[in-house]
Design a protein around this motif. Structure first.
Motif, short mmCIF file in Angstrom:
data_model
loop_
_atom_site.label_atom_id
_atom_site.label_comp_id
_atom_site.label_asym_id
_atom_site.label_seq_id
_atom_site.Cartn_x
_atom_site.Cartn_y
_atom_site.Cartn_z
N THR A 66 0.83 -1.20 0.00
CA THR A 66 0.00 0.00 0.00
C THR A 66 0.86 1.25 0.00
O THR A 66 0.61 2.19 -0.77
N THR A 67 1.90 1.26 0.82
CA THR A 67 2.80 2.42 0.88
C THR A 67 3.49 2.62 -0.46
O THR A 67 3.57 3.74 -0.97
N ARG A 68 4.00 1.53 -1.05
CA ARG A 68 4.69 1.61 -2.34
C ARG A 68 3.76 2.20 -3.40
O ARG A 68 4.14 3.10 -4.15
N GLN A 71 3.07 5.96 -2.84
CA GLN A 71 4.22 6.77 -3.23
C GLN A 71 4.26 6.93 -4.75
O GLN A 71 4.48 8.03 -5.27
N MET A 72 4.04 5.83 -5.47
CA MET A 72 4.05 5.90 -6.93
C MET A 72 2.88 6.75 -7.44
O MET A 72 3.05 7.53 -8.37
N ALA A 73 1.72 6.59 -6.83
CA ALA A 73 0.56 7.38 -7.25
C ALA A 73 0.83 8.86 -7.02
O ALA A 73 0.48 9.70 -7.87
N SER A 97 10.09 15.74 -3.28
CA SER A 97 11.12 15.38 -2.31
C SER A 97 10.51 14.57 -1.16
O SER A 97 11.23 13.88 -0.44
N LYS A 98 9.20 14.62 -1.02
CA LYS A 98 8.49 13.86 0.02
C LYS A 98 8.15 12.44 -0.44
O LYS A 98 7.68 11.63 0.35
N VAL A 99 8.35 12.17 -1.72
CA VAL A 99 7.98 10.89 -2.30
C VAL A 99 9.19 9.97 -2.34
O VAL A 99 10.26 10.35 -2.79
N ARG A 100 8.99 8.73 -1.85
CA ARG A 100 10.05 7.73 -1.88
C ARG A 100 9.74 6.70 -2.96
O ARG A 100 8.67 6.09 -2.95
N LEU A 123 0.26 -9.08 -7.18
CA LEU A 123 0.14 -7.63 -6.99
C LEU A 123 1.46 -7.04 -6.49
O LEU A 123 1.89 -5.98 -6.94
N VAL A 124 2.10 -7.74 -5.57
CA VAL A 124 3.40 -7.28 -5.06
C VAL A 124 4.42 -7.21 -6.19
O VAL A 124 5.12 -6.20 -6.35
N GLU A 125 4.51 -8.27 -6.97
CA GLU A 125 5.49 -8.31 -8.08
C GLU A 125 5.22 -7.21 -9.10
O GLU A 125 6.14 -6.53 -9.56
N ARG A 126 3.96 -7.02 -9.47
CA ARG A 126 3.62 -5.98 -10.43
C ARG A 126 3.93 -4.60 -9.88
O ARG A 126 4.41 -3.72 -10.60
#
Length: 172
Positions: A66-68, A71-73, A97-100, A123-126
């Motif tokens: 969810t965090t990943r 961040q991408m969104a 700069s706040k996005v990892r 879902l994790v792999e994608r």
């Protein structure tokens, strides 16, 4: 680092405004929606039937997933805002700069990984593959000096090999 001429085309900026970016954006937002739907539905049901170690891993990995994705969104939304003229590049640089976009790797050898639902692992792999693509585009767009340094280092390595080969064959 080589100077860029006024006629130089920044390929990364072109890519960011292109149909492939729009496809990346759609893929990213689609994966966010698909993941949310899975975690709230079938994933919730499946997680209740997992063995203890897998259940703990599922809880941890679902938070990372969810965090990943968030961040991408965030990055995709910022890039879309600059593409649409809603934000300046400088504003986006300050906000992003706040996005990892790194540091969310997965330990597939962890106890319980193979017990996780196949859909969840997919879902994790994608999300990891998408994260890598977004991070690469980010480096190309916002850190061209890093890309130039990498290119210069690669060119120096090739030049060093060519010099070595020329030296070896010249001495024969």
């Amino acid at each position: 680092m080589p100077e860029t001429s006024p006629n130089t085309v920044n390929i990364a900026d072109h890519i960011a405004h292109s149909a492939p970016f729009k496809a990346l954006y759609a893929e990213g937002m689609g994966l966010v929606e698909e993941t949310a739907s899975y975690l709230d539905g079938d994933g919730r049901v499946a997680s209740k039937a997992l063995p203890r170690m897998a259940a703990v891993l599922y809880a941890a990995e679902s938070m990372r997933l969810t965090t990943r994705l968030m961040q991408m969104a965030s990055w995709l939304l910022l890039q879309r805002a600059v593409n649409n003229g809603e934000m300046s590049r400088e504003q986006v640089v300050a906000e992003k700069s706040k996005v990892r976009l790194d540091g969310f790797n997965v330990d597939r050898a962890a106890a319980g990984w193979d017990d996780l639902p196949e859909m969840f692992r997919d879902l994790v792999e994608r999300s990891l593959r998408l994260q890598n693509r977004v991070a690469l585009l980010d480096r190309e767009i916002y850190r061209p000096q890093d890309a130039q340094t990498l290119k210069a280092d690669n060119e120096n390595a090739v030049q060093a090999q060519q010099t070595l080969l020329a030296t070896v064959f010249a001495s024969r």
